[in-house]
Design an enzyme around this catalytic site. Sequence first.
Site, short mmCIF file in Angstrom:
data_model
loop_
_atom_site.label_atom_id
_atom_site.label_comp_id
_atom_site.label_asym_id
_atom_site.label_seq_id
_atom_site.Cartn_x
_atom_site.Cartn_y
_atom_site.Cartn_z
N LYS A 21 31.79 18.66 -24.42
CA LYS A 21 32.39 18.75 -25.75
C LYS A 21 31.72 19.79 -26.63
O LYS A 21 32.37 20.65 -27.21
CB LYS A 21 32.35 17.37 -26.42
CG LYS A 21 33.22 16.35 -25.70
CD LYS A 21 32.95 14.93 -26.21
CE LYS A 21 33.60 13.88 -25.34
NZ LYS A 21 33.04 13.80 -23.99
N THR A 27 28.15 18.30 -17.64
CA THR A 27 27.03 17.86 -16.81
C THR A 27 27.29 16.47 -16.27
O THR A 27 28.01 15.68 -16.88
CB THR A 27 25.70 17.86 -17.59
OG1 THR A 27 25.81 16.98 -18.71
CG2 THR A 27 25.31 19.25 -18.06
N ASN A 29 25.21 13.18 -15.32
CA ASN A 29 23.91 12.58 -15.57
C ASN A 29 23.59 11.50 -14.54
O ASN A 29 24.45 10.66 -14.25
CB ASN A 29 23.88 11.94 -16.96
CG ASN A 29 23.94 12.98 -18.06
OD1 ASN A 29 24.78 13.88 -18.04
ND2 ASN A 29 23.06 12.86 -19.01
N GLU A 79 20.25 16.06 -15.82
CA GLU A 79 21.63 16.45 -16.07
C GLU A 79 21.98 17.64 -15.18
O GLU A 79 21.43 18.72 -15.36
CB GLU A 79 21.82 16.84 -17.54
CG GLU A 79 21.48 15.73 -18.51
CD GLU A 79 21.65 16.17 -19.95
OE1 GLU A 79 22.73 16.71 -20.29
OE2 GLU A 79 20.71 15.99 -20.73
N TYR A 91 32.51 10.01 -13.57
CA TYR A 91 31.65 8.87 -13.88
C TYR A 91 31.83 7.80 -12.80
O TYR A 91 32.94 7.56 -12.34
CB TYR A 91 32.00 8.25 -15.24
CG TYR A 91 31.77 9.19 -16.40
CD1 TYR A 91 30.50 9.68 -16.69
CD2 TYR A 91 32.83 9.59 -17.21
CE1 TYR A 91 30.29 10.55 -17.75
CE2 TYR A 91 32.63 10.45 -18.27
CZ TYR A 91 31.36 10.93 -18.54
OH TYR A 91 31.16 11.78 -19.59
#
Length: 146
Positions: A21, A27, A29, A79, A91
Amino acid sequence: MASFPYFSQGTVVKGFGRGSKELGIPTANLPEEVVNQLPSHIDTGVYYGWASVNNGPVYKMVMSIGWNPYYKNTVKSMEAHLIHVFDDDFYGSNLKVCILGYLRPERGFSSLEELKTAIFNDIENGKTKLDEESNQKYKDHEFFLS
């Protein structure tokens, strides 16, 4: 300084929400328990290596390990920026990383533009390093195949 390669993996977790954003540099994480398993000889800073998501293709990556001084983080993070354009975020996916070398120490920046410029330089430097024959062999390492 660390000895490489260093292999690690974990489930991609939501980070601070700034990569895509605010920076335009998405990235992935790794969770805190993976960060906490880093050997003490891996200093904070920016690294280069290879990465794959859910045993898919292996891509070049650069990774920030540390506190991100510009943002004054209170939690140490790992990251990874995979040098590939993905259609969706990932995710909850399994991320495998092979860290091969150190690019620079982490440092504070006086502006967001200065930070972005440094990250784009890191990406270019990482690409160049990963094109070296000595680093190419790790793209096909058994770690990514299992």
